[in-house]
Design a protein around this motif. Sequence first.
Motif, PDB file in Angstrom:
ATOM      1  N   PRO A 120     -17.953  57.691 -27.849  1.00 49.36           N
ATOM      2  CA  PRO A 120     -19.933  58.088 -28.592  1.00 49.36           C
ATOM      3  C   PRO A 120     -21.150  57.458 -27.638  1.00 49.36           C
ATOM      4  CG  PRO A 120     -18.244  58.577 -30.645  1.00 49.36           C
ATOM      5  CD  PRO A 120     -17.267  57.465 -29.163  1.00 49.36           C
ATOM      6  N   SER A 121     -21.989  57.931 -27.681  1.00 46.08           N
ATOM      7  CA  SER A 121     -23.194  57.312 -27.307  1.00 46.08           C
ATOM      8  C   SER A 121     -23.855  57.466 -28.259  1.00 46.08           C
ATOM      9  CB  SER A 121     -23.810  58.316 -25.924  1.00 46.08           C
ATOM     10  OG  SER A 121     -22.624  58.077 -24.815  1.00 46.08           O
ATOM     11  N   TYR A 122     -24.030  56.332 -29.741  1.00 41.79           N
ATOM     12  CA  TYR A 122     -24.575  57.026 -30.314  1.00 41.79           C
ATOM     13  C   TYR A 122     -25.713  56.091 -30.349  1.00 41.79           C
ATOM     14  CZ  TYR A 122     -20.566  56.715 -32.977  1.00 41.79           C
ATOM     15  OH  TYR A 122     -18.958  57.023 -34.071  1.00 41.79           O
ATOM     16  N   PRO A 123     -27.175  56.385 -30.017  1.00 44.12           N
ATOM     17  CA  PRO A 123     -29.001  56.062 -30.680  1.00 44.12           C
ATOM     18  C   PRO A 123     -28.549  54.592 -31.455  1.00 44.12           C
ATOM     19  CG  PRO A 123     -28.728  58.073 -31.735  1.00 44.12           C
ATOM     20  CD  PRO A 123     -26.972  57.388 -31.879  1.00 44.12           C
ATOM     21  N   HIS A 124     -28.600  53.888 -30.446  1.00 41.63           N
ATOM     22  CA  HIS A 124     -29.458  52.829 -31.057  1.00 41.63           C
ATOM     23  C   HIS A 124     -30.320  52.253 -32.431  1.00 41.63           C
ATOM     24  CE1 HIS A 124     -28.213  47.996 -30.781  1.00 41.63           C
ATOM     25  NE2 HIS A 124     -29.539  48.170 -31.129  1.00 41.63           N
ATOM     26  N   SER A 125     -29.188  52.690 -33.805  1.00 42.53           N
ATOM     27  CA  SER A 125     -29.984  52.465 -34.781  1.00 42.53           C
ATOM     28  C   SER A 125     -29.376  52.380 -35.896  1.00 42.53           C
ATOM     29  CB  SER A 125     -30.776  53.767 -34.813  1.00 42.53           C
ATOM     30  OG  SER A 125     -30.481  55.012 -35.398  1.00 42.53           O
ATOM     31  N   ASP A 126     -29.133  52.131 -36.789  1.00 40.97           N
ATOM     32  CA  ASP A 126     -28.912  52.208 -38.366  1.00 40.97           C
ATOM     33  C   ASP A 126     -28.918  54.035 -38.323  1.00 40.97           C
ATOM     34  OD1 ASP A 126     -28.675  49.391 -38.775  1.00 40.97           O
ATOM     35  OD2 ASP A 126     -30.007  49.282 -40.102  1.00 40.97           O
ATOM     36  N   PHE A 127     -27.406  54.090 -38.927  1.00 47.35           N
ATOM     37  CA  PHE A 127     -27.604  55.343 -39.513  1.00 47.35           C
ATOM     38  C   PHE A 127     -27.351  56.683 -38.577  1.00 47.35           C
ATOM     39  CE2 PHE A 127     -28.936  53.319 -43.200  1.00 47.35           C
ATOM     40  CZ  PHE A 127     -28.797  53.254 -43.886  1.00 47.35           C
ATOM     41  N   ALA A 128     -26.727  56.212 -37.067  1.00 50.42           N
ATOM     42  CA  ALA A 128     -27.267  56.278 -36.124  1.00 50.42           C
ATOM     43  C   ALA A 128     -26.149  58.331 -36.081  1.00 50.42           C
ATOM     44  CB  ALA A 128     -26.579  55.773 -34.949  1.00 50.42           C
ATOM     45  N   ALA A 129     -26.231  59.150 -35.333  1.00 49.45           N
ATOM     46  CA  ALA A 129     -25.186  59.813 -35.438  1.00 49.45           C
ATOM     47  C   ALA A 129     -26.169  60.760 -33.959  1.00 49.45           C
ATOM     48  CB  ALA A 129     -25.419  61.250 -36.883  1.00 49.45           C
ATOM     49  N   VAL A 130     -24.610  61.552 -33.191  1.00 49.09           N
ATOM     50  CA  VAL A 130     -24.365  62.250 -32.416  1.00 49.09           C
ATOM     51  C   VAL A 130     -23.145  63.243 -32.188  1.00 49.09           C
ATOM     52  CG1 VAL A 130     -22.807  60.960 -31.483  1.00 49.09           C
ATOM     53  CG2 VAL A 130     -23.985  61.891 -29.906  1.00 49.09           C
ATOM     54  N   LYS A 131     -23.589  64.427 -31.985  1.00 48.95           N
ATOM     55  CA  LYS A 131     -22.881  65.827 -31.830  1.00 48.95           C
ATOM     56  C   LYS A 131     -22.498  66.459 -30.513  1.00 48.95           C
ATOM     57  CE  LYS A 131     -27.042  68.776 -32.998  1.00 48.95           C
ATOM     58  NZ  LYS A 131     -27.668  68.738 -33.680  1.00 48.95           N
ATOM     59  N   TYR A 132     -20.940  66.620 -30.559  1.00 47.04           N
ATOM     60  CA  TYR A 132     -20.603  66.855 -29.571  1.00 47.04           C
ATOM     61  C   TYR A 132     -20.520  68.390 -29.708  1.00 47.04           C
ATOM     62  CZ  TYR A 132     -21.196  62.166 -27.456  1.00 47.04           C
ATOM     63  OH  TYR A 132     -21.288  61.004 -27.032  1.00 47.04           O
ATOM     64  N   HIS A 133     -20.532  69.485 -28.563  1.00 47.94           N
ATOM     65  CA  HIS A 133     -19.487  70.627 -28.418  1.00 47.94           C
ATOM     66  C   HIS A 133     -18.748  70.834 -27.606  1.00 47.94           C
ATOM     67  CE1 HIS A 133     -23.451  70.606 -30.319  1.00 47.94           C
ATOM     68  NE2 HIS A 133     -22.514  71.204 -31.087  1.00 47.94           N
ATOM     69  N   PHE A 134     -17.632  71.835 -28.021  1.00 50.22           N
ATOM     70  CA  PHE A 134     -16.554  72.018 -26.900  1.00 50.22           C
ATOM     71  C   PHE A 134     -16.194  73.188 -26.539  1.00 50.22           C
ATOM     72  CE2 PHE A 134     -15.656  67.471 -28.473  1.00 50.22           C
ATOM     73  CZ  PHE A 134     -14.951  67.295 -27.004  1.00 50.22           C
ATOM     74  N   THR A 135     -16.424  74.013 -25.287  1.00 52.40           N
ATOM     75  CA  THR A 135     -16.063  75.602 -25.155  1.00 52.40           C
ATOM     76  C   THR A 135     -15.182  75.504 -23.733  1.00 52.40           C
ATOM     77  OG1 THR A 135     -18.443  75.664 -24.936  1.00 52.40           O
ATOM     78  CG2 THR A 135     -17.354  77.293 -24.428  1.00 52.40           C
ATOM     79  N   LYS A 136     -14.062  76.727 -24.496  1.00 57.10           N
ATOM     80  CA  LYS A 136     -13.215  76.724 -23.489  1.00 57.10           C
ATOM     81  C   LYS A 136     -13.525  77.076 -22.332  1.00 57.10           C
ATOM     82  CE  LYS A 136      -8.419  78.244 -24.930  1.00 57.10           C
ATOM     83  NZ  LYS A 136      -7.625  78.996 -26.432  1.00 57.10           N
ATOM     84  N   VAL A 137     -13.195  76.934 -21.400  1.00 55.83           N
ATOM     85  CA  VAL A 137     -13.462  77.373 -20.037  1.00 55.83           C
ATOM     86  C   VAL A 137     -12.094  78.953 -19.925  1.00 55.83           C
ATOM     87  CG1 VAL A 137     -14.608  75.981 -19.510  1.00 55.83           C
ATOM     88  CG2 VAL A 137     -12.332  75.750 -19.401  1.00 55.83           C
TER      89      VAL A 137
END
Length: 722
Positions: A705-722
């Motif tokens: 995952p590409s975390y933002p460079h900070s403490d307590f970093a969060a990132v979300k990703y979405h998957f869709t069936k094609v």
Amino acid sequence: MAIIYNDKTKTFMLQGKDLCYAFWINDLGYPEHLYFGSPVGADDLRFTRAFGATSTAATPPGIDNVPSYNAYPSELSFFGTGDYREPAVQIVNPAGDRLCELLFDSYDIVKKPKISGMPSMDGGDTLVIHLKDKINGFAADLYYTVYDDCSVIARRAVYKNLTSGDIRLERAYSFSLALPDRNYEMLSLYGVWAKERHIDRIPVHHGVVSIDSKRTSSSATLNPFIAMLRPDTTETHGEAIGINLVYSSSYVLKAEVNPDGTTQLTGGINDFDFNWRLAPGEEFETPEVVIAWSSDGIGGMSRAFHDAYREHLINKKYVKASRPLLINNWEATYFNFDVPKLCAIADAVNGLGIDTLVLDDGWFGKRDNDSSGLGDWVVNDKKLVGGIKAVIDHVHSLGMKFGLWFEPEMVSEDSDLFRAHPEWAIGVPNRKRCYSRHQFMLDLTRKDVRDYIVKAVSDIIEQNNVDYVKWDYNRNVTESWSYCLEPERQMEFAHRYALGLYDICERIVNGHPDIFFEGCSAGGARFDPAIMHYFPQIWTSDDSDAEERTKIQYGTSIVYPLSVMSCHVSVCPNHQTGHTTPFDTRAIIAHLGATGYELDTTKFTDEEKAAVKLQTEEYHKIEDIVLEGDLYRIDSPFDSEFFTEAVVTKDKSRAELICYRRFASVNNEIKRVKMAGLDPDAEYMLEEKGLRAKGSTFMNVGFAPSYPHSDFAAVKYHFTKV
Ligand code: GLA
């Protein structure tokens, strides 16, 4: 789903989704457990029977040369006739002896009946085993329900006095369950205010390992839940048995390892500070216990509970419905508000996707701090000039809904209600009461008190067009005693309190089906399936710090669906911990539940307003997955620097992956995440990375995952069936 009785082998086999439960009526007439686990053939399972040494054991009364009751795997253990393990039931007969030998009498298969006065799961075919003491007629009915859409069994017992004299129940548990060996660890959820449902896992040992509450509340201290896990059971693999009581008062759950190397589970209403007089002809209904089975580890067990509660326990009107996305004024103002301030808080979020203003504590009676006013459910017109109506009309004119806070079970010493009815507050005459948050509790065992509460709360919500109620409960019982109970009935208090609570919930909550009710208890101190039956969402914790919430929400999800967890975005530095976490992180963590905001929106910058608008839009895109989907916990914040969870729609067409990293460092380790819960054979688009691959690829190869460079970093990703 099937309940099969084999007349030849006298075996009952219950087949539910991915599970099987079997016991037989042995030659003594004793319901003897045979098996609980993954589905097996409808075979004669008696070959599994095994007994340890019996040389000094007492035989069942009057029969020589058969194993003792102590040796049989039990469906309901009883006391006094050779079984020295924890009994599920203990009585005092009119003559003073404590014997009951509960043996098979008959059985029925019925549509699942409701428990009178207590919430329970619905649906499912139900087996009722009628047990009876052949000497004096004391009887017990054991209820078993299996489901074809969730891997749980619902169980309970009903005790009946069919004798001619009073019987005293000293212990009236809901179940016994025999496990075949002692190779188990017990997982439980402990906590305290602002640190609810953290995880303990310990090996069981010879003797009893137990958890309980003596608080007349299910409590934050120990949730009414245990899981029995094999030592090698993980989040994704291995056997997991979950036991959860549909009950909100003092309870106990026990695992007892016996000298023969077997383990017996028992539990239900706490018998500490309990007994119950049962007159001839009377019955005593015990709360339901929901028993989940999974061979797919703790995660599989959690999903079994989530499915069971969403399909069969939580209010159908709301369980899968889009939730109010609210702004709550508590952390914005505490007790210090007026009509213009509340209207300004609503104005500031108009158009940002927040649709409900919840007015928290302090709008009623003399309540400018937490030392007075509880019980006086009359609008404080001095503080709110024009009444709450002025706020409600304004909020409604913005197209938003309005919610209101109550703490119906409480009374302040400094209140008109207490001055008029000191005897309505729980306490023992001539003794001072303990204060807790400066307040006392109302005696819900009394009908007049319950009637007052129902009328007071109903009047306010009906007369003011209230759309939403937050029902709080901020202390536990002390000096439990009621003016209305005879001295020998005083130890019925804790259970009668629960019955009183369910009565006012029936009348207030179910009496107003179009109003949305949220439960709360000094944060999340009464977070149990019975409360969940009435309140489709419950405030999870007063600790709204995103970092702390990763643990609280992870632990809560071990049993309870995300849809029940109320989670708010609050201000930084956080009021509970002082942490400063990124705004996005707070939203990402709070959006793993029924979400809202709890900060002073009048202080929002334009940038923050734009962020909120985006956050709520994104939440609405994934709300159905959070409320209805399957949860896969990937990294535990208890064991690592990471909190990673995926939610996946039931049809596996869409998924969201949440990745959180506690601290940034100069060279953070690469952390690959393997997605979970996708269809391995389907193609998915990973939107944020523009990647298209098979479900099996995302789940086995993983990506960083590409975390933002900070403490307590969060990132979300979405998957869709094609
Ligand atoms: C409890 C609740 C809070 C808030 C206050 C009000 O602590 O958990 O959310 O409602 O009471 O007094």
